[in-house]
Write a protein that holds these residues in place. Structure first.
Motif, PDB file in Angstrom:
ATOM      1  N   ALA A 251      -4.088 -21.928 -40.598  1.00 45.95           N
ATOM      2  CA  ALA A 251      -3.014 -20.843 -39.698  1.00 45.95           C
ATOM      3  C   ALA A 251      -1.940 -20.186 -40.578  1.00 45.95           C
ATOM      4  O   ALA A 251      -1.475 -20.960 -41.633  1.00 45.95           O
ATOM      5  N   THR A 252      -1.725 -19.193 -40.237  1.00 45.07           N
ATOM      6  CA  THR A 252      -0.874 -17.943 -40.805  1.00 45.07           C
ATOM      7  C   THR A 252       0.274 -17.823 -40.044  1.00 45.07           C
ATOM      8  O   THR A 252       0.097 -17.285 -38.990  1.00 45.07           O
ATOM      9  N   TYR A 253       1.613 -17.837 -40.349  1.00 42.81           N
ATOM     10  CA  TYR A 253       2.705 -17.634 -39.620  1.00 42.81           C
ATOM     11  C   TYR A 253       3.532 -16.396 -40.065  1.00 42.81           C
ATOM     12  O   TYR A 253       3.882 -16.662 -41.317  1.00 42.81           O
ATOM     13  N   ASN A 254       4.258 -15.720 -39.229  1.00 42.92           N
ATOM     14  CA  ASN A 254       5.149 -14.901 -39.855  1.00 42.92           C
ATOM     15  C   ASN A 254       6.497 -15.369 -39.908  1.00 42.92           C
ATOM     16  O   ASN A 254       7.064 -16.131 -38.728  1.00 42.92           O
ATOM     17  N   ILE A 255       7.302 -15.182 -41.007  1.00 43.37           N
ATOM     18  CA  ILE A 255       8.541 -15.908 -41.105  1.00 43.37           C
ATOM     19  C   ILE A 255       9.811 -14.546 -41.108  1.00 43.37           C
ATOM     20  O   ILE A 255       9.620 -13.827 -42.043  1.00 43.37           O
ATOM     21  N   PRO A 256      10.323 -14.422 -39.869  1.00 47.76           N
ATOM     22  CA  PRO A 256      11.200 -13.378 -39.872  1.00 47.76           C
ATOM     23  C   PRO A 256      12.454 -13.320 -40.904  1.00 47.76           C
ATOM     24  O   PRO A 256      12.713 -14.668 -41.058  1.00 47.76           O
ATOM     25  N   ALA A 257      13.432 -12.431 -40.855  1.00 48.35           N
ATOM     26  CA  ALA A 257      14.628 -12.663 -41.891  1.00 48.35           C
ATOM     27  C   ALA A 257      15.305 -13.655 -41.317  1.00 48.35           C
ATOM     28  O   ALA A 257      16.282 -13.988 -41.952  1.00 48.35           O
ATOM     29  N   ASP A 258      15.586 -13.667 -39.909  1.00 46.08           N
ATOM     30  CA  ASP A 258      16.491 -14.642 -39.230  1.00 46.08           C
ATOM     31  C   ASP A 258      15.976 -16.041 -38.986  1.00 46.08           C
ATOM     32  O   ASP A 258      16.696 -16.640 -38.081  1.00 46.08           O
ATOM     33  N   LYS A 259      14.950 -16.313 -39.317  1.00 44.48           N
ATOM     34  CA  LYS A 259      14.223 -17.714 -39.100  1.00 44.48           C
ATOM     35  C   LYS A 259      13.869 -18.265 -40.457  1.00 44.48           C
ATOM     36  O   LYS A 259      13.597 -17.781 -41.421  1.00 44.48           O
ATOM     37  N   SER A 260      14.134 -19.767 -40.597  1.00 40.84           N
ATOM     38  CA  SER A 260      13.737 -20.298 -41.729  1.00 40.84           C
ATOM     39  C   SER A 260      12.091 -20.866 -41.489  1.00 40.84           C
ATOM     40  O   SER A 260      11.694 -20.635 -40.284  1.00 40.84           O
ATOM     41  N   ILE A 261      11.560 -21.054 -42.693  1.00 42.86           N
ATOM     42  CA  ILE A 261      10.280 -21.602 -42.526  1.00 42.86           C
ATOM     43  C   ILE A 261      10.041 -22.807 -41.531  1.00 42.86           C
ATOM     44  O   ILE A 261       9.293 -22.904 -40.734  1.00 42.86           O
ATOM     45  N   VAL A 262      11.257 -23.571 -41.589  1.00 41.46           N
ATOM     46  CA  VAL A 262      11.162 -24.970 -40.666  1.00 41.46           C
ATOM     47  C   VAL A 262      11.256 -24.602 -39.315  1.00 41.46           C
ATOM     48  O   VAL A 262      10.731 -25.097 -38.328  1.00 41.46           O
ATOM     49  N   ASP A 263      12.066 -23.368 -39.047  1.00 36.46           N
ATOM     50  CA  ASP A 263      12.134 -22.897 -37.530  1.00 36.46           C
ATOM     51  C   ASP A 263      10.788 -22.589 -37.117  1.00 36.46           C
ATOM     52  O   ASP A 263      10.589 -22.992 -35.927  1.00 36.46           O
ATOM     53  N   VAL A 264       9.956 -21.661 -37.923  1.00 40.84           N
ATOM     54  CA  VAL A 264       8.940 -21.148 -37.197  1.00 40.84           C
ATOM     55  C   VAL A 264       7.809 -22.364 -37.135  1.00 40.84           C
ATOM     56  O   VAL A 264       7.015 -22.451 -36.226  1.00 40.84           O
ATOM     57  N   LEU A 265       7.705 -23.247 -37.945  1.00 43.60           N
ATOM     58  CA  LEU A 265       6.734 -24.255 -37.933  1.00 43.60           C
ATOM     59  C   LEU A 265       7.185 -25.215 -36.929  1.00 43.60           C
ATOM     60  O   LEU A 265       5.934 -25.548 -36.351  1.00 43.60           O
ATOM     61  N   ARG A 266       8.119 -25.491 -36.676  1.00 37.32           N
ATOM     62  CA  ARG A 266       8.598 -26.302 -35.412  1.00 37.32           C
ATOM     63  C   ARG A 266       8.209 -25.795 -34.268  1.00 37.32           C
ATOM     64  O   ARG A 266       7.838 -26.062 -33.101  1.00 37.32           O
ATOM     65  N   GLU A 267       8.294 -24.307 -34.224  1.00 36.96           N
ATOM     66  CA  GLU A 267       8.250 -23.294 -33.078  1.00 36.96           C
ATOM     67  C   GLU A 267       6.679 -23.262 -32.533  1.00 36.96           C
ATOM     68  O   GLU A 267       6.083 -23.187 -31.580  1.00 36.96           O
ATOM     69  N   ASN A 268       5.868 -23.714 -33.710  1.00 42.01           N
ATOM     70  CA  ASN A 268       4.304 -23.769 -33.587  1.00 42.01           C
ATOM     71  C   ASN A 268       3.745 -25.209 -33.615  1.00 42.01           C
ATOM     72  O   ASN A 268       2.700 -25.384 -33.671  1.00 42.01           O
ATOM     73  N   GLY A 269       4.800 -26.051 -33.390  1.00 41.73           N
ATOM     74  CA  GLY A 269       4.286 -27.555 -33.127  1.00 41.73           C
ATOM     75  C   GLY A 269       4.104 -28.335 -34.334  1.00 41.73           C
ATOM     76  O   GLY A 269       3.350 -29.338 -34.075  1.00 41.73           O
ATOM     77  N   ILE A 270       4.701 -27.882 -35.292  1.00 44.34           N
ATOM     78  CA  ILE A 270       4.564 -28.686 -36.848  1.00 44.34           C
ATOM     79  C   ILE A 270       5.599 -29.347 -37.022  1.00 44.34           C
ATOM     80  O   ILE A 270       6.729 -28.778 -37.135  1.00 44.34           O
ATOM     81  N   ASP A 271       5.509 -30.522 -36.828  1.00 48.10           N
ATOM     82  CA  ASP A 271       6.924 -31.401 -37.130  1.00 48.10           C
ATOM     83  C   ASP A 271       7.193 -31.419 -38.599  1.00 48.10           C
ATOM     84  O   ASP A 271       6.430 -31.802 -39.509  1.00 48.10           O
ATOM     85  N   VAL A 272       8.503 -31.073 -38.926  1.00 50.87           N
ATOM     86  CA  VAL A 272       8.755 -31.308 -40.036  1.00 50.87           C
ATOM     87  C   VAL A 272      10.168 -31.952 -40.114  1.00 50.87           C
ATOM     88  O   VAL A 272      11.213 -31.752 -39.490  1.00 50.87           O
ATOM     89  N   ASP A 273      10.324 -33.069 -41.174  1.00 51.11           N
ATOM     90  CA  ASP A 273      11.514 -33.708 -41.284  1.00 51.11           C
ATOM     91  C   ASP A 273      12.332 -33.008 -42.284  1.00 51.11           C
ATOM     92  O   ASP A 273      12.341 -32.310 -43.213  1.00 51.11           O
ATOM     93  N   THR A 274      13.908 -33.027 -41.737  1.00 51.25           N
ATOM     94  CA  THR A 274      14.965 -32.202 -42.358  1.00 51.25           C
ATOM     95  C   THR A 274      16.196 -33.044 -42.141  1.00 51.25           C
ATOM     96  O   THR A 274      16.268 -34.114 -41.218  1.00 51.25           O
TER      97      THR A 274
END
Length: 325
Positions: A251-274
């Motif tokens: 799966a490939t996701y676009n990371i816009p200038a105003d969001k972090s990688i973590v933000d986008v992964l979480r939006e797509n159901g990928i849980d990331v510990d921070t």
């Protein structure tokens, strides 16, 4: 994998210096705590929905307690103030298992420690470790005044021996330790460790720039805002949109200038510990397989950056980064 947490009881709170308290945490049932190494920190959940990282400052050989030192900083975002005002002996708190981004290097012939203010806390555990090893070390401890110098009793004997050198600047760094002078020459086998407020960190970074990178170790307790270099078209490097690919799924996701990688992964159901989400704690350290990250963190060494990326703060200098997730 979720961050493992512990329920701990606040056994004792001790005033160590003006504005600085130590908090001793123990297991509520008297059990041994997970072991830790010198330089480790824990994430502490603080009343008011704060999550902060604090270095462990007790002897790493101790398994019955964790001790952290906290400065009541009036310029903070509220976490340290809440620790001082709302946490009491007997309270139960939630904390993470210890993690270490700032370890002692056993191979060093001499260990040079530079502590600025509350940045002394990880150094306290390091000193315990170095004494246990019988290692050769010196610490320069920079504070505004004797009254604002924590752990004076604990360090008194080492200060008398000349292994701890205190520097009081009265609030004017130009009257304190001559950092460039101290670091002008690098003796073979000497490793440098430093932690403290932003100005102290930047001065030490500049002063040690000519040292071999593998001999310089540091830990920030606050992110440093730095201006990014501009590309030829005037757009700041790393601020453009890029893509991240997940190796396991493709799966490939676009990371816009105003969001972090973590933000986008979480939006797509990928849980990331921070934890910090500022590149200072190491919680989101992720292995990558392809691409050229623009790292922006304060944890990874040059060598580690060739394999790992902190996805809370990294951007990209390539069109795509492939993450080993």
């Amino acid at each position: 994998m979720a961050i493992e947490t512990l329920q701990l009881r606040v056994r004792q709170i001790t005033n160590e210096a003006e504005g600085i308290n130590t908090f001793e945490f123990v297991d509520p049932d008297g059990k041994e705590l997970p072991e830790f190494t010198a330089g480790s920190h824990i994430d502490v959940h603080i009343p008011g929905d704060f999550l902060r990282q604090y270095s462990l400052c007790n002897d790493p050989r101790e398994r019955h307690r964790y001790v952290v030192g906290v400065l009541n900083d009036p310029n903070s975002t509220g976490g340290s103030r809440s620790m001082h005002e709302n946490v009491r002996a007997g309270d139960l708190i939630t904390a993470s298992h210890p993690r270490n981004n700032f370890p002692v290097r056993d191979e060093a012939k001499h260990h040079l420690l530079l502590a600025g203010g509350i940045g002394v806390t990880p150094m306290m555990a390091m000193i315990e470790r170095l004494q246990t090893m019988g290692a050769n070390f010196t610490m320069h401890y920079c504070t505004k005044s004797e009254e604002q110098t924590a752990f004076r009793g604990r360090l008194a004997d080492l200060a008398a021996e000349g292994r701890i050198i205190n520097h009081y600047d009265g609030g004017d760094p130009s009257k304190g330790l001559d950092i460039p002078g101290l670091l002008k020459e690098h003796a073979e086998g000497t490793h440098l460790y430093y932690c403290g407020p932003t100005g102290f960190m930047l001065a030490t970074k500049d002063g040690s720039a000519h040292w071999p990178s593998e001999t310089v170790h540091f830990e920030y307790f606050a992110p440093v805002v730095a201006e990014k270099p501009a590309a030829a078209d005037g757009v700041e490097l790393g601020d453009a949109e890029f893509q991240v690919t997940i190796s396991s799924s493709g799966a490939t996701y676009n990371i816009p200038a105003d969001k972090s990688i973590v933000d986008v992964l979480r939006e797509n159901g990928i849980d990331v510990d921070t934890s910090c989400e500022a590149g200072t704690c190491g919680t989101c350290k992720t292995h990558y397989l392809e691409g050229e990250p623009d790292h922006n963190d304060f944890v990874l060494t040059d060598a580690e950056q060739k394999e790992w990326v902190m996805i809370c703060c990294a951007r990209s200098n390539s069109e795509n980064i492939v993450l080993d997730l």
